[in-house]
Design a protein around this motif. Structure first.
Motif, PDB file in Angstrom:
ATOM      1  N   VAL A 136       0.854  -1.199   0.000  1.00 24.80           N
ATOM      2  CA  VAL A 136       0.000   0.000   0.000  1.00 24.80           C
ATOM      3  C   VAL A 136       0.885   1.242   0.000  1.00 24.80           C
ATOM      4  O   VAL A 136       1.850   1.340   0.757  1.00 24.80           O
ATOM      5  CB  VAL A 136      -0.919   0.004   1.231  1.00 24.80           C
ATOM      6  CG1 VAL A 136      -1.628   1.360   1.382  1.00 24.80           C
ATOM      7  CG2 VAL A 136      -1.946  -1.108   1.120  1.00 24.80           C
ATOM      8  N   LEU A 137       0.567   2.203  -0.862  1.00 23.07           N
ATOM      9  CA  LEU A 137       1.341   3.437  -0.953  1.00 23.07           C
ATOM     10  C   LEU A 137       1.166   4.254   0.331  1.00 23.07           C
ATOM     11  O   LEU A 137       0.052   4.485   0.788  1.00 23.07           O
ATOM     12  CB  LEU A 137       0.861   4.251  -2.154  1.00 23.07           C
ATOM     13  CG  LEU A 137       1.625   5.545  -2.451  1.00 23.07           C
ATOM     14  CD1 LEU A 137       3.065   5.256  -2.856  1.00 23.07           C
ATOM     15  CD2 LEU A 137       0.916   6.347  -3.543  1.00 23.07           C
ATOM     16  N   LEU A 138       2.283   4.720   0.916  1.00 21.57           N
ATOM     17  CA  LEU A 138       2.236   5.458   2.181  1.00 21.57           C
ATOM     18  C   LEU A 138       2.728   6.898   2.077  1.00 21.57           C
ATOM     19  O   LEU A 138       2.291   7.765   2.833  1.00 21.57           O
ATOM     20  CB  LEU A 138       3.086   4.735   3.241  1.00 21.57           C
ATOM     21  CG  LEU A 138       2.666   3.323   3.619  1.00 21.57           C
ATOM     22  CD1 LEU A 138       3.678   2.713   4.575  1.00 21.57           C
ATOM     23  CD2 LEU A 138       1.268   3.313   4.226  1.00 21.57           C
ATOM     24  N   GLY A 139       3.672   7.163   1.177  1.00 20.38           N
ATOM     25  CA  GLY A 139       4.218   8.517   1.095  1.00 20.38           C
ATOM     26  C   GLY A 139       4.957   8.743  -0.207  1.00 20.38           C
ATOM     27  O   GLY A 139       5.493   7.789  -0.793  1.00 20.38           O
ATOM     28  N   VAL A 140       4.984   9.991  -0.655  1.00 18.21           N
ATOM     29  CA  VAL A 140       5.673  10.346  -1.904  1.00 18.21           C
ATOM     30  C   VAL A 140       6.353  11.700  -1.718  1.00 18.21           C
ATOM     31  O   VAL A 140       5.775  12.621  -1.122  1.00 18.21           O
ATOM     32  CB  VAL A 140       4.685  10.422  -3.092  1.00 18.21           C
ATOM     33  CG1 VAL A 140       5.411  10.867  -4.366  1.00 18.21           C
ATOM     34  CG2 VAL A 140       4.004   9.084  -3.310  1.00 18.21           C
ATOM     35  N   GLN A 141       7.576  11.809  -2.214  1.00 14.94           N
ATOM     36  CA  GLN A 141       8.292  13.091  -2.242  1.00 14.94           C
ATOM     37  C   GLN A 141       8.759  13.339  -3.668  1.00 14.94           C
ATOM     38  O   GLN A 141       9.241  12.412  -4.336  1.00 14.94           O
ATOM     39  CB  GLN A 141       9.482  13.052  -1.279  1.00 14.94           C
ATOM     40  CG  GLN A 141       9.073  12.849   0.178  1.00 14.94           C
ATOM     41  CD  GLN A 141      10.208  12.418   1.071  1.00 14.94           C
ATOM     42  OE1 GLN A 141      11.241  13.081   1.107  1.00 14.94           O
ATOM     43  NE2 GLN A 141      10.021  11.314   1.780  1.00 14.94           N
ATOM     44  N   LEU A 142       8.619  14.575  -4.134  1.00 13.60           N
ATOM     45  CA  LEU A 142       8.962  14.935  -5.510  1.00 13.60           C
ATOM     46  C   LEU A 142       9.874  16.152  -5.526  1.00 13.60           C
ATOM     47  O   LEU A 142       9.719  17.076  -4.720  1.00 13.60           O
ATOM     48  CB  LEU A 142       7.696  15.256  -6.313  1.00 13.60           C
ATOM     49  CG  LEU A 142       6.616  14.171  -6.422  1.00 13.60           C
ATOM     50  CD1 LEU A 142       5.422  14.708  -7.199  1.00 13.60           C
ATOM     51  CD2 LEU A 142       7.176  12.921  -7.080  1.00 13.60           C
ATOM     52  N   LEU A 143      10.821  16.178  -6.469  1.00 12.09           N
ATOM     53  CA  LEU A 143      11.724  17.314  -6.655  1.00 12.09           C
ATOM     54  C   LEU A 143      12.001  17.438  -8.146  1.00 12.09           C
ATOM     55  O   LEU A 143      12.396  16.464  -8.797  1.00 12.09           O
ATOM     56  CB  LEU A 143      13.034  17.083  -5.895  1.00 12.09           C
ATOM     57  CG  LEU A 143      14.188  18.051  -6.159  1.00 12.09           C
ATOM     58  CD1 LEU A 143      13.819  19.464  -5.719  1.00 12.09           C
ATOM     59  CD2 LEU A 143      15.452  17.584  -5.444  1.00 12.09           C
ATOM     60  N   SER A 144      11.794  18.634  -8.703  1.00 14.75           N
ATOM     61  CA  SER A 144      11.971  18.805 -10.147  1.00 14.75           C
ATOM     62  C   SER A 144      12.145  20.280 -10.481  1.00 14.75           C
ATOM     63  O   SER A 144      11.775  21.166  -9.699  1.00 14.75           O
ATOM     64  CB  SER A 144      10.756  18.242 -10.895  1.00 14.75           C
ATOM     65  OG  SER A 144      10.883  18.447 -12.280  1.00 14.75           O
TER      66      SER A 144
END
Length: 436
Positions: free
Chosen positions: A373-381
């Motif tokens: 199960v997906l719990l967390g996401v971090q993005l940098l761009s």
């Protein structure tokens, strides 16, 4: 019924507007100590970087708009005494009775470790303090910002765009620690080190703050007389006036049930005053974000007469643009995975933004190691990521499994998406959500 709301920032205004929709025939009174209404806390940063012409433009709503829908405003009004059991408020303009009361009095940015006599720092949450701070900034080439969270870095970025030289003092050992893991953020941290007008001092706590100097925990003096010092520290609610009348949590917030009801009948609390349920953790958490404030305000309004809609868990979703980089985060961090009741796994990878672009988006995915199960996401761009992080937050709130995300219908276009099939990207199945 007379509904009184104390505090007219995002949570209070959202509650008032939603209450008007739900109860068109009831009296709604909105009280605030400020002389105007609807100021955006980041208005100072927007002015400094030229996004808006002046602080006068930093308003998300105005007095006329609220009065036109039948909301009575009591501005420049300070509540000096809350007699909650008697359904009575004492203000500097007289007494106010209520049938239902909503507390939305918010939080402050003053560091807890400083004595009242030491509070010489500038703040910027309302227009009055923002105007004072802006005037101080305009008279100095150098500025000190205390706090390297989202508010502190957004302000620092804006100050540098306005031609200032900025020193930032931060208690933790890296910036944005509430929303990003240090390992994921390292490329961004490296870019901050290359900014010639910015110097960040990590792992320092302010011991003394006066008009002459700022002394941190390592006894380093950070300023001379006349250099503005701006407080951008973590916010906490001001609860002293409620302590003997309302049940508080161990985290020093007002206790509320899932319908935002406090321990006093007919009294509700919202926004920065409370903890909220988490999408990924078994215990409530303190999330002083505008999106959470709005969500609690709207939900509270629906429950004023009858408990019908519980507050939905929040994903702690944030997005910002700092020093040329777009950042987004939602859900669990690896640094806080020790409080998650299961095993947590993570995967960090980079990919092109699209088939035709050489810009890269960096992603960190956290998931339950057993259920996926997906719990967390971090993005940098270098490209905008706000829409993407909102999509991930929705997936987390729906407790989606990684393999199911893979099967969701998605747009494929060479100018907007990365077209290579997963076979060529990575052999790990956890990276299969490569294009969302």
């Amino acid at each position: 019924m007379k509904i009184v709301i104390v505090g007219a920032s995002f949570s209070g205004v959202s509650c008032a507007v939603e209450a008007r929709k739900n109860f068109p025939n009831d009296e709604i009174v909105l009280i605030d100590k400020q002389p105007d209404i609807g100021y955006i806390p980041s208005g100072l940063s927007l002015v400094l970087k030229g996004a808006i012409p002046s602080l006068e433009d930093a308003y998300f709503i105005n007095q006329k708009e609220l009065e036109q829908i039948g909301i009575t405003l009591c501005l420049d009004t300070c509540v000096t005494e809350f007699q909650l059991a008697n359904h009575l408020l004492i203000t500097n303009h007289g007494e106010v009775t209520f049938d239902k009361l909503v507390l939305a009095t918010g939080s402050s940015q003053v560091p807890k470790n400083l004595d009242m006599s030491d509070k010489e720092g500038l703040t910027f949450k309302d227009k009055e303090t923002s105007a004072v701070t802006l005037n101080k900034i305009q008279q100095s080439k150098d500025v000190i910002v205390i706090g390297a969270g989202q508010a502190g870095l957004e302000l620092s970025d804006a100050l540098i765009q306005a031609g200032k030289v900025v020193e930032v003092i931060e208690t933790m050992n890296y910036p944005l620690y509430k929303y990003f893991d240090k390992d994921f953020l390292q490329p961004f941290i490296n870019e901050l080190k290359e900014e010639p007008s910015l110097k960040i001092y990590f792992e320092e706590t302010i011991n003394t703050l006066s008009e002459q100097e700022v002394i941190a925990s390592n006894l380093k003096k950070h300023k001379g007389q006349g250099v503005p010092v701006i407080l951008a520290t973590s916010v906490r609610p001001n609860l002293a006036i409620f302590k003997k009348q309302l049940q508080l949590t161990t985290e020093q917030t007002i206790y509320v049930d899932k319908y935002l009801r406090t321990s006093q009948p007919d009294v509700f609390a919202i926004g920065d005053l409370i903890q909220v349920p988490s999408s990924v953790l078994p215990m409530p958490t303190y999330v002083p974000l505008i999106n959470t404030a709005v969500q609690t305000g709207i939900t509270c309004a629906k429950n004023l007469k009858k408990a019908i809609k519980p507050l939905q868990p929040v994903c702690q979703t944030v997005g910002t643009h700092l020093f040329g980089s777009y950042l987004g985060s939602c859900g669990l961090l690896e640094a806080e995975s020790f409080v998650y009741p299961g095993d947590v796994a993570s995967y960090t990878y980079e990919m092109n933004v699209s088939f035709t672009s050489k810009d890269v988006i960096r992603k960190k995915i956290l998931y339950d190691a057993n259920s996926f199960v997906l719990l967390g996401v971090q993005l940098l761009s270098s490209q905008p990521v706000a829409d993407k992080i909102n999509q991930y937050a929705l997936m987390i709130n729906q407790k989606m499994v990684l393999s199911n995300i893979e099967w969701q219908e998605k747009i494929y276009h060479p100018e907007f998406t990365y077209l290579k099939p997963d076979l060529y990207i990575n052999k790990k199945r956890v990276s299969d959500d490569y294009e969302i």
